[in-house]
Motif scaffolding. Structure first.
Motif, PDB file in Angstrom:
ATOM      1  N   ALA A   1      53.015  11.119  26.203  1.00  0.00           N
ATOM      2  CA  ALA A   1      52.590  10.004  26.495  1.00  0.00           C
ATOM      3  C   ALA A   1      51.704   9.960  27.833  1.00  0.00           C
ATOM      4  CB  ALA A   1      53.594   8.857  26.560  1.00  0.00           C
ATOM      5  N   PHE A   2      50.912   8.949  28.055  1.00  0.00           N
ATOM      6  CA  PHE A   2      50.392   8.985  29.289  1.00  0.00           C
ATOM      7  C   PHE A   2      50.930   8.290  30.322  1.00  0.00           C
ATOM      8  CE2 PHE A   2      48.548   4.518  29.142  1.00  0.00           C
ATOM      9  CZ  PHE A   2      48.673   4.326  27.611  1.00  0.00           C
ATOM     10  N   ASP A   3      50.587   7.928  31.731  1.00  0.00           N
ATOM     11  CA  ASP A   3      51.138   7.034  32.463  1.00  0.00           C
ATOM     12  C   ASP A   3      50.592   5.855  32.538  1.00  0.00           C
ATOM     13  OD1 ASP A   3      52.790   5.759  34.523  1.00  0.00           O
ATOM     14  OD2 ASP A   3      52.567   7.520  35.870  1.00  0.00           O
TER      15      ASP A   3
ATOM     16  N   LEU B   1      57.220   2.020  29.798  1.00  0.00           N
ATOM     17  CA  LEU B   1      57.854   1.571  28.725  1.00  0.00           C
ATOM     18  C   LEU B   1      56.650   1.306  27.539  1.00  0.00           C
ATOM     19  CD1 LEU B   1      60.898   1.091  27.524  1.00  0.00           C
ATOM     20  CD2 LEU B   1      60.303  -1.183  27.688  1.00  0.00           C
ATOM     21  N   ALA B   2      56.803   1.663  26.191  1.00  0.00           N
ATOM     22  CA  ALA B   2      55.687   1.467  25.393  1.00  0.00           C
ATOM     23  C   ALA B   2      54.416   1.594  25.603  1.00  0.00           C
ATOM     24  CB  ALA B   2      56.169   0.089  24.732  1.00  0.00           C
ATOM     25  N   ALA B   3      53.987   2.804  26.339  1.00  0.00           N
ATOM     26  CA  ALA B   3      52.983   2.881  26.897  1.00  0.00           C
ATOM     27  C   ALA B   3      51.732   2.820  25.873  1.00  0.00           C
ATOM     28  CB  ALA B   3      52.852   4.046  27.674  1.00  0.00           C
TER      29      ALA B   3
ATOM     30  N   LEU C   1      46.048  11.135  24.754  1.00  0.00           N
ATOM     31  CA  LEU C   1      47.429  10.457  24.658  1.00  0.00           C
ATOM     32  C   LEU C   1      47.525   8.813  24.523  1.00  0.00           C
ATOM     33  CD1 LEU C   1      48.943  12.705  27.143  1.00  0.00           C
ATOM     34  CD2 LEU C   1      48.776  13.318  24.755  1.00  0.00           C
ATOM     35  N   ILE C   2      46.457   8.265  24.850  1.00  0.00           N
ATOM     36  CA  ILE C   2      46.570   6.757  24.870  1.00  0.00           C
ATOM     37  C   ILE C   2      46.581   6.168  23.415  1.00  0.00           C
ATOM     38  CG2 ILE C   2      44.956   4.567  25.489  1.00  0.00           C
ATOM     39  CD1 ILE C   2      43.941   6.420  27.653  1.00  0.00           C
ATOM     40  N   ARG C   3      46.188   7.170  22.436  1.00  0.00           N
ATOM     41  CA  ARG C   3      46.139   6.765  21.181  1.00  0.00           C
ATOM     42  C   ARG C   3      47.671   6.412  20.609  1.00  0.00           C
ATOM     43  NH1 ARG C   3      43.553  10.968  19.234  1.00  0.00           N
ATOM     44  NH2 ARG C   3      45.387  11.889  18.042  1.00  0.00           N
ATOM     45  N   ASN C   4      47.899   5.235  19.743  1.00  0.00           N
ATOM     46  CA  ASN C   4      49.156   5.113  19.302  1.00  0.00           C
ATOM     47  C   ASN C   4      49.436   5.698  17.957  1.00  0.00           C
ATOM     48  OD1 ASN C   4      51.525   4.090  18.293  1.00  0.00           O
ATOM     49  ND2 ASN C   4      51.096   2.022  18.791  1.00  0.00           N
ATOM     50  N   ARG C   5      49.802   7.155  17.973  1.00  0.00           N
ATOM     51  CA  ARG C   5      49.818   7.964  17.044  1.00  0.00           C
ATOM     52  C   ARG C   5      50.902   7.877  15.760  1.00  0.00           C
ATOM     53  NH1 ARG C   5      49.636  10.891  21.709  1.00  0.00           N
ATOM     54  NH2 ARG C   5      51.730  11.847  21.400  1.00  0.00           N
TER      55      ARG C   5
ATOM     56  N   ASN D   1      44.396   7.903  33.437  1.00  0.00           N
ATOM     57  CA  ASN D   1      43.612   8.648  33.988  1.00  0.00           C
ATOM     58  C   ASN D   1      42.440   8.809  32.734  1.00  0.00           C
ATOM     59  OD1 ASN D   1      41.589  10.455  34.946  1.00  0.00           O
ATOM     60  ND2 ASN D   1      43.039  12.192  34.909  1.00  0.00           N
ATOM     61  N   LEU D   2      41.242   7.970  32.810  1.00  0.00           N
ATOM     62  CA  LEU D   2      40.430   7.946  31.885  1.00  0.00           C
ATOM     63  C   LEU D   2      39.280   8.878  31.998  1.00  0.00           C
ATOM     64  CD1 LEU D   2      39.826   3.902  31.790  1.00  0.00           C
ATOM     65  CD2 LEU D   2      41.285   5.320  30.376  1.00  0.00           C
ATOM     66  N   ASN D   3      39.309   9.812  32.989  1.00  0.00           N
ATOM     67  CA  ASN D   3      38.295  10.877  33.333  1.00  0.00           C
ATOM     68  C   ASN D   3      38.619  12.069  32.356  1.00  0.00           C
ATOM     69  OD1 ASN D   3      36.994   8.931  34.892  1.00  0.00           O
ATOM     70  ND2 ASN D   3      38.130   9.819  36.475  1.00  0.00           N
ATOM     71  N   ASP D   4      39.819  12.242  32.201  1.00  0.00           N
ATOM     72  CA  ASP D   4      40.337  13.451  31.672  1.00  0.00           C
ATOM     73  C   ASP D   4      40.547  13.232  30.024  1.00  0.00           C
ATOM     74  OD1 ASP D   4      41.890  15.829  30.828  1.00  0.00           O
ATOM     75  OD2 ASP D   4      43.461  15.577  31.947  1.00  0.00           O
ATOM     76  N   PRO D   5      39.700  14.043  29.196  1.00  0.00           N
ATOM     77  CA  PRO D   5      39.719  13.801  27.743  1.00  0.00           C
ATOM     78  C   PRO D   5      41.013  14.075  27.213  1.00  0.00           C
ATOM     79  CG  PRO D   5      37.669  15.303  28.418  1.00  0.00           C
ATOM     80  CD  PRO D   5      38.648  14.971  29.709  1.00  0.00           C
ATOM     81  N   LYS D   6      41.527  14.998  27.739  1.00  0.00           N
ATOM     82  CA  LYS D   6      43.023  15.277  27.172  1.00  0.00           C
ATOM     83  C   LYS D   6      44.118  14.244  27.617  1.00  0.00           C
ATOM     84  CE  LYS D   6      44.172  20.356  27.118  1.00  0.00           C
ATOM     85  NZ  LYS D   6      44.415  21.373  28.170  1.00  0.00           N
ATOM     86  N   ALA D   7      43.992  13.501  28.579  1.00  0.00           N
ATOM     87  CA  ALA D   7      44.629  12.333  28.856  1.00  0.00           C
ATOM     88  C   ALA D   7      44.429  11.361  27.947  1.00  0.00           C
ATOM     89  CB  ALA D   7      44.701  11.952  30.329  1.00  0.00           C
ATOM     90  N   GLN D   8      43.087  10.949  27.757  1.00  0.00           N
ATOM     91  CA  GLN D   8      42.683  10.112  26.966  1.00  0.00           C
ATOM     92  C   GLN D   8      43.131  10.051  25.627  1.00  0.00           C
ATOM     93  OE1 GLN D   8      38.486   9.181  26.272  1.00  0.00           O
ATOM     94  NE2 GLN D   8      38.188   9.394  28.529  1.00  0.00           N
TER      95      GLN D   8
END
Lengths: 588, 395
Positions: free
Chosen positions: A281-283, A173-175, A297-301, A288-295
């Protein structure tokens, strides 16, 4: 009669006396001359430092429900210098089921030769005589209940260390809002990073005298500076609404095969964000901090990324004209379906010529030509002053990191042309963030006040509570203009956006469809479909939905409005708002 | 032969040493006792268990005329020799820290025979040397049998191995031989022999490790040099007045054997230079009074026995303290009266009892008690009569 030669006895006594003098001199040298040196050595090896880790505060929703919290677990370490070789198999077999690791892996780890930790370079050997060995990590995140069981086994060389881990009772929720923490429990993104200082608290330490095993000497001297536990951060987020919005966003992603979805729900009266989500969103539980693509998704767009708002912006242009009393809802203009500006043609989205059109119909039909007509009435001076007053082109100062300011090019900026004023009037050529847009719309919903959006309601610390009250940035339009425009927007919903209609309720809304710039031109089939909507009177919430590149239909009214409708329908029930048409007379 | 009052100064010195020792032992041992036996009084209680019968033995030996030991010298030595051999028999002897030094007899606390053997050998040598005042001056009647007796007694101790005790026993034996009138040429021969044997002794790895630790402990501060460095830190950090009784830090497992062989380091740390000087002064007083007893004893056996016992106790204290302070290489022997160890405490109590018994039978006139007799038969007597006090001042 004498038993033995006194001379020889005296010789032996003399030798012993000389030895005693040498010994005394040596002790005097050690204790009096070299005292300071040995005292320094003693201090060096006797004093140990123990860190007292504060408990990291929790992140809660507005009702106190836990969204993120820290839980103590154990890390199991082995000091292999203390592990007896003949015990390795027994230790490994006993520990394996407790720490959920294969026996062979434990045997290998336990058989690692001890690595002494040598004094740092440049430090003189002998000034530091403590013997400590690097410890091997056998297992991590061992539940708090298992720790004492391992402790009770009493294996020599097996040690437990407390390890705090972040848990998320509401799952993902609200990742993006919550963000993530690193292994050291330091916040890296979202509220965890923006409010890290409040959440983290202060590390304390104990200076103590220790024995060779590192244990504290009983009755030794000690100096303690207590750890200060972290504060709980209470968000303005409502768990129920956030869950609803997250679910709708996920459903929309699938239904429209969209590239992304953003939904924001805000209380227009206070500026409190009730829910905020972006997809994909990311989980949260397995970042997963190693994958630039996953990173990415962490941003609050909803706060950091900009887009062209499109037709939703027309309600703001209308608000300006109403406020300046240039028009009223029944003022008409003649719509020929196109208008020429700066040698370029601007046409209505449906290519229709609407003829003589009232201001209300202008909004219902979402006529680009009408918006341009309004901007001509306003002029660039007034138009851009209002654009700024509504909060565009500068950050809203929401309490989240990485906020984008948006991009507005005015008549004072190089490269500006009257064509820009014309397109800006219907939301093209201007970049805004979702949070800027919903904040501006909220000013219409709440009677004309621009509120500062915020997501943190309270910080509850060990030494007190700090509450964040609503902040009015400025009045943009009058109560009257607000009321007029809200009524006009009811028509927009009822006649222009049938998919947003909820029988019995007066809702004000406006859709938008933004063509995405691909290369240098606007694309026809790649759009951002968006919709804003709120209960017309005393709105407790404003909902903004935005779908990026929907594949089934590109229109905001068809894609984004039904999502908003679904959310509003349930929010009306959640807030127990009776339908407008059954309100008892005299109260409404 | 007349019986007189015993040397109460000597008795008092020993009493103070034992009292100081028990205090120091409790302070130095409670941390280890707590860690290993979960009972801070573990060591002090066991020391007291030996101290009580030990002091009774001392009183008994004080009352027994010392001449008895001359008659039983050989059986006593034989018994000591047998006990030493028992230690080496697996199953009877107990091995601690790589050394086979103890006998376990049923439920009784383990005994360390070599502590008693030191006394037995001194008694036997004193008797043997007293019996043949002239024959010992010859090679065949003196030097060779002396070497054989000492060699027989020392060999099993060296096999344990126990270099410290070996050193004490050998040096004490040589001192006795010298006091009994052995020619100076013998002394030169003996010291020459020891100088030749020393490299062999150093060959044993643990001993040469100790030698390395002695020469440069900082070379391997976490390994070979650790124990000696920790002892030095204890002594050095004590300063002038010490950290205060009970407040030492090095006994928390930094100093190895803080309750036994290295107890002096803890005393130095807690009581400082003042405390170490006090302990050393007590041993100096003990040596002075012991040699005074020897000097005043008209009986050759009694004088040799008194000198031998005194030399033993003082030498052992010197080797212990010298090792702790890196004055000489470290060898594991206890500090008499103070270190934890029941056998050692009992053996030293017995020795002091014998010393007190000898002090009662001195016929050498005491200036305070009776006038000096005019007819001293020894030619050397009158010449030296006024000098003993000034020539045996410091020991």
């Amino acid at each position: 009669m004498r038993g033995i030669s006194l001379g020889r006895l005296a010789t032996v006594g003399g030798v012993l006396a000389v030895l005693t003098l040498i010994l005394t001199a040596r002790i005097g040298y050690l204790q009096l001359v070299e005292h300071e040196r040995y005292r320094a050595m003693a201090n060096d090896e006797h004093w140990g430092v123990m860190r007292l880790e504060p408990h990291r505060g929790a992140i809660r929703d507005r009702h106190g429900n836990l969204l993120a919290a820290s839980v103590a677990t154990y890390r199991v370490l082995a000091d292999t210098s203390k592990v007896k070789p003949e015990q390795i198999t027994r230790i490994a077999n006993t520990l394996a089921p407790l720490v959920n690791q294969p026996v062979e892996k434990l045997v290998t780890a336990l058989a690692t030769p001890p690595q002494p930790m040598l004094p740092a370079d440049g430090q003189k050997l002998g000034d530091n005589t403590k013997i400590t060995y690097k410890k091997t990590v056998l297992a991590e995140r061992i539940p708090y209940t298992t720790g004492p069981k391992i402790e009770a086994l009493g294996f020599l060389g097996i040690e437990l260390e407390r390890e705090n881990v972040r848990v998320y009772p509401e799952g993902n929720l609200a990742a993006q809002l919550i963000g993530i923490v690193g292994r050291d429990q330091r916040g890296l993104a979202g509220i965890e990073a923006d409010y890290n200082r409040a959440l983290a608290g202060q590390t304390g330490q104990v200076l103590y005298e220790r024995d060779t095993t590192g244990a504290e000497i009983p009755l030794g001297m000690r100096g303690v500076s207590q750890a200060l536990d972290g504060s709980d951060v209470v968000l303005t987020i409502d768990r129920y609404i956030q869950r609803l919005v997250d679910q709708e966003a996920d459903a929309a992603m699938t239904r429209h095969k969209a590239d992304g979805v953003t939904i924001v729900v805000m209380n227009p009266q206070t500026g409190e964000i009730l829910a905020m989500t972006t997809r994909p969103a990311f989980d949260l539980t397995k970042p997963n901090l190693n994958d630039p693509k996953a990173q990415e998704l962490i941003r609050n767009r909803a706060v950091t990324d900009m887009y062209e708002p499109g037709s939703v912006f027309k309600i703001l242009t209308m608000a300006m004209a109403l406020e300046e009393k240039l028009v009223n809802p029944n003022t008409t203009y003649v719509d020929r379906g196109w208008v020429r500006k700066w040698d370029r043609d601007i046409v209505n989205w449906d290519g229709a010529a609407n003829g003589t059109t009232t201001m209300t119909r202008l909004l219902v039909k979402s006529a680009n030509v009408g918006a341009v007509w309004l901007s001509d009435l306003l002029g660039s001076e007034r138009f851009y002053r209002y654009v700024y007053d509504f909060g565009f082109g500068r950050p809203t100062n929401i309490d989240l990191g990485g906020e984008a300011a948006g991009q507005v090019r005015t008549h004072n900026d190089p490269g500006w042309s009257p064509f820009d004023l014309a397109t800006n009037s219907f939301g093209q050529g201007i970049n805004v963030t979702p949070i800027q847009l919903i904040t501006a719309v909220s000013a219409i919903a709440n009677g004309g006040k621009l509120m500062q959006p915020h997501v943190v309601k309270q910080i509850i610390g060990p030494n007190g509570t700090r509450t964040f009250d609503p902040v009015i940035v400025r009045r943009v339009i009058s109560e009257e203009t607000s009321k007029t425009l809200r009524s006009m927007m009811v028509e927009v919903v009822n006649e222009g956006t049938s998919r947003a209609v909820i029988p019995g309720y007066r809702l004000s809304g406006k859709s938008g469809t933004t063509q995405i710039v691909t290369g240098r031109a606007y694309s026809d089939d790649q759009t951002i479909a968006s919709f804003v909507v709120f209960p017309t009177d005393n709105a407790p919430f404003v909902v903004l939905t935005r779908v990026d590149r929907p594949k089934d239909s590109q229109w905001g009214g068809q894609v984004a409005a039904p999502i908003a409708r679904s959310i509003v329908e349930r929010l009306l029930a959640y807030y127990r708002i009776p339908p407008d048409n059954v309100k008892p007379g005299g109260l409404g | 032969m007349t019986r007189k009052r015993a040397d109460y100064v000597l008795l008092g010195t020993v009493a103070v040493l034992v009292m100081v020792g028990l205090q120091a032992l409790y302070s130095a041992s409670f941390a280890l006792a707590m860690a290993e036996y979960n009972d801070p009084a573990y060591f002090i209680l066991r020391q007291l268990i030996f101290a009580v019968p030990g002091s009774i033995l001392m009183l008994a030996f004080w009352r027994i005329p010392y001449e008895v030991w001359r008659r039983f010298a050989f059986p006593v030595a034989l018994l000591g020799g047998l006990a030493l051999l028992l230690v080496l028999i697996p199953g009877v002897g107990v091995n601690v820290y790589g050394a086979q030094r103890w006998i376990q007899l049923g439920p009784l606390p383990a005994l360390q025979p070599s502590e008693f053997v030191k006394l037995a050998l001194i008694i036997y040598l004193a008797a043997w040397l007293a019996d043949r005042p002239e024959r010992i001056k010859s090679v065949g009647g003196g030097l060779v049998p002396f070497g054989i007796i000492v060699g027989l007694m020392v060999a099993p101790i060296m096999l344990q191995p126990d270099l410290g005790t070996t050193t004490v026993v050998v040096v004490t034996a040589i001192v006795l031989f010298y006091l009994a009138g052995a020619p100076s040429t013998f002394m030169i021969a003996i010291f020459g022999g020891i100088a030749a044997v020393t490299p062999l002794l150093l060959a044993a790895s643990y001993r040469s490790n100790r030698m390395e630790a002695f020469l440069d402990p900082w070379k391997d501060p976490l390994g070979n040099g650790f124990h000696i460095i920790q002892s030095l830190i204890a002594v050095g950090s004590g300063g002038l007045t010490g950290l205060g009784f009970g407040s030492g830090r090095q006994k928390f497992f930094y100093v190895f054997g803080s309750h036994s062989d290295a107890i002096f380091a803890i005393i130095a740390e807690e009581l400082g230079f003042i405390g170490t000087i006090l302990v050393i002064s007590l041993f100096v007083l003990l040596g002075f009074r012991g040699f005074r007893v020897a000097a005043r004893c008209s009986d050759r056996f009694g004088a040799l026995l008194a000198a031998g016992i005194t030399t033993w106790l003082c030498l052992q204290a010197f080797i212990n303290i010298g090792g702790i302070t890196r004055t000489i290489p470290f060898t594991g022997i206890p500090l008499p009266f103070i270190s934890y160890g029941g056998s050692a405490l009992m053996a030293t109590f017995c020795a002091v009892g014998i010393l007190l018994s000898i002090s009662r039978t001195t016929t050498q006139p005491d200036a305070e008690e009776e006038p000096e007799p005019a007819d001293d038969p020894l030619p050397a007597g009158p010449r030296l009569a006024g000098r003993p006090r000034q020539s045996i001042v410091e020991t």
